[in-house]
Scaffold this motif. Structure first.
Motif, mmCIF file in Angstrom:
data_model
loop_
_atom_site.group_PDB
_atom_site.id
_atom_site.type_symbol
_atom_site.label_atom_id
_atom_site.label_comp_id
_atom_site.label_asym_id
_atom_site.label_seq_id
_atom_site.Cartn_x
_atom_site.Cartn_y
_atom_site.Cartn_z
ATOM 1 N N ARG A 103 0.830 -1.208 0.000
ATOM 2 C CA ARG A 103 0.000 0.000 0.000
ATOM 3 C C ARG A 103 0.868 1.264 0.000
ATOM 4 N N ALA A 104 1.929 1.273 0.805
ATOM 5 C CA ALA A 104 2.818 2.433 0.854
ATOM 6 C C ALA A 104 3.491 2.657 -0.502
ATOM 7 N N ALA A 105 3.957 1.587 -1.125
ATOM 8 C CA ALA A 105 4.623 1.703 -2.427
ATOM 9 C C ALA A 105 3.646 2.163 -3.509
ATOM 10 N N GLU A 106 2.426 1.708 -3.436
ATOM 11 C CA GLU A 106 1.425 2.099 -4.422
ATOM 12 C C GLU A 106 0.984 3.553 -4.247
ATOM 13 N N ALA A 107 1.083 4.069 -3.023
ATOM 14 C CA ALA A 107 0.623 5.432 -2.747
ATOM 15 C C ALA A 107 1.590 6.488 -3.269
ATOM 16 N N LYS A 108 2.885 6.307 -3.008
ATOM 17 C CA LYS A 108 3.866 7.324 -3.392
ATOM 18 C C LYS A 108 5.276 6.793 -3.152
ATOM 19 N N TYR A 109 6.200 7.193 -4.016
ATOM 20 C CA TYR A 109 7.610 6.808 -3.887
ATOM 21 C C TYR A 109 8.413 8.091 -3.652
ATOM 22 N N PRO A 110 8.502 8.543 -2.385
ATOM 23 C CA PRO A 110 9.184 9.813 -2.081
ATOM 24 C C PRO A 110 10.692 9.763 -2.352
ATOM 25 N N THR A 111 11.298 10.928 -2.363
ATOM 26 C CA THR A 111 12.744 11.016 -2.531
ATOM 27 C C THR A 111 13.451 10.261 -1.405
ATOM 28 N N ALA A 112 14.616 9.724 -1.727
ATOM 29 C CA ALA A 112 15.485 8.976 -0.799
ATOM 30 C C ALA A 112 14.819 7.727 -0.222
ATOM 31 N N THR A 113 13.838 7.199 -0.917
ATOM 32 C CA THR A 113 13.142 5.998 -0.462
ATOM 33 C C THR A 113 13.768 4.758 -1.081
ATOM 34 N N ILE A 114 13.786 3.693 -0.276
ATOM 35 C CA ILE A 114 14.295 2.401 -0.714
ATOM 36 C C ILE A 114 13.137 1.432 -0.862
ATOM 37 N N ALA A 115 13.105 0.742 -1.997
ATOM 38 C CA ALA A 115 12.179 -0.372 -2.196
ATOM 39 C C ALA A 115 13.032 -1.579 -2.543
ATOM 40 N N ILE A 155 11.241 1.659 2.643
ATOM 41 C CA ILE A 155 11.670 2.556 3.721
ATOM 42 C C ILE A 155 11.781 3.975 3.183
ATOM 43 N N ARG A 156 10.988 4.857 3.763
ATOM 44 C CA ARG A 156 11.037 6.280 3.441
ATOM 45 C C ARG A 156 11.851 6.983 4.523
ATOM 46 N N PRO A 157 12.509 8.090 4.192
ATOM 47 C CA PRO A 157 13.254 8.822 5.217
ATOM 48 C C PRO A 157 12.404 9.149 6.443
ATOM 49 N N ARG A 158 11.155 9.514 6.255
ATOM 50 C CA ARG A 158 10.286 9.849 7.384
ATOM 51 C C ARG A 158 10.025 8.665 8.299
ATOM 52 N N ASP A 159 10.208 7.427 7.793
ATOM 53 C CA ASP A 159 10.077 6.241 8.635
ATOM 54 C C ASP A 159 11.232 6.157 9.627
ATOM 55 N N LEU A 160 12.349 6.784 9.285
ATOM 56 C CA LEU A 160 13.547 6.769 10.114
ATOM 57 C C LEU A 160 13.653 8.003 10.991
ATOM 58 N N ASP A 161 13.118 9.123 10.496
ATOM 59 C CA ASP A 161 13.183 10.406 11.204
ATOM 60 C C ASP A 161 11.981 11.238 10.761
ATOM 61 N N PRO A 162 11.000 11.428 11.656
ATOM 62 C CA PRO A 162 9.784 12.149 11.269
ATOM 63 C C PRO A 162 10.011 13.563 10.750
ATOM 64 N N THR A 163 11.158 14.162 11.053
ATOM 65 C CA THR A 163 11.419 15.511 10.531
ATOM 66 C C THR A 163 11.757 15.507 9.055
ATOM 67 N N LEU A 164 11.914 14.334 8.462
ATOM 68 C CA LEU A 164 12.307 14.235 7.055
ATOM 69 C C LEU A 164 11.127 14.086 6.099
ATOM 70 N N GLY A 165 9.921 14.319 6.583
ATOM 71 C CA GLY A 165 8.794 14.247 5.663
ATOM 72 C C GLY A 165 7.503 14.441 6.397
ATOM 73 N N PRO A 166 6.374 14.363 5.745
ATOM 74 C CA PRO A 166 6.273 14.444 4.279
ATOM 75 C C PRO A 166 6.285 15.894 3.819
ATOM 76 N N ASP A 167 6.601 16.026 2.554
ATOM 77 C CA ASP A 167 6.486 17.332 1.926
ATOM 78 C C ASP A 167 6.222 17.102 0.445
ATOM 79 N N ALA A 168 6.313 18.103 -0.330
ATOM 80 C CA ALA A 168 5.975 17.987 -1.757
ATOM 81 C C ALA A 168 7.147 17.445 -2.549
ATOM 82 N N ASP A 169 7.436 16.143 -2.411
ATOM 83 C CA ASP A 169 8.476 15.569 -3.244
ATOM 84 C C ASP A 169 7.868 14.618 -4.219
#
Length: 179
Positions: free
Chosen positions: A130-142, A165-179
């Motif tokens: 579901r996360a992958a289908e929703a959006k693939y943000p910058t610096a994300t690993i699949a 793994i999205r950056p925000r999964d590791l540090d909430p200050t790293l997202g989300p935003d308009a990427d």
């Protein structure tokens, strides 16, 4: 078994005055996110037998910052085909990987990487899917696993998503935003 890991470059500066898109550098948030991803790769003890990357400036800087977080140099094979590549081009490059490599890392750009993940996706943890289908943000690993002996055998719908793994999964200050 083959594992394909895809990394989208980190957040780049949209207000930079560079002549070409190819030359856009990372912004401060992107640099921080790339280092966080590198630390995550180290903590998870993830390594790669073969790495292929776009030579665009934002990818080069992403790799440098991931390496800082990882604590070890990352030496990719630079491939111009990965710059703004389509899912089909990414498939072609992946299928060219030497058969003796079990873990491939490809580093590039959207929308191609997101389209590639969705093309390959055949299953996996429903929350990751579901996360992958929703959006693939910058610096994300699949990461997807394939039950094949040779990279030439990877196919649409045959991958099992084992990591997203999205950056925000590791540090909430790293997202989300308009990427």
């Amino acid at each position: 078994m083959k594992t394909l890991t895809l990394l989208r470059h980190a957040k780049s500066g949209s207000d930079d005055t560079v002549a070409r898109d190819f030359d856009r550098p990372l912004n401060a948030k992107g640099r921080k996110a790339a280092q966080a991803i590198g630390r995550h790769l180290r903590e998870e003890k993830l390594s790669f037998d073969h790495i292929v990357a776009s030579p665009a400036q934002r990818v080069v800087e992403t790799i440098d910052d991931v390496a800082r977080g990882y604590g070890s140099a990352i030496a990719p094979a630079w491939d111009k085909r990965l710059y703004l590549a389509s899912a089909q081009t990414l498939m072609d490059v992946a299928r060219e990987t030497p058969a003796d490599a079990a873990r491939l890392l490809m580093i590039g750009h959207n929308p191609g990487l997101e389209d590639f993940v969705l093309l390959l996706l055949g299953g996996g943890d429903p929350a990751l899917v579901r996360a992958a289908e929703a959006k693939y943000p910058t610096a994300t690993i699949a990461a997807l696993e394939f039950a094949v002996d040779d990279w030439a055998g990877i196919a649409a719908g045959a991958g099992t998503l084992v990591r997203f793994i999205r950056p925000r999964d590791l540090d909430p200050t790293l997202g989300p935003d308009a990427d």
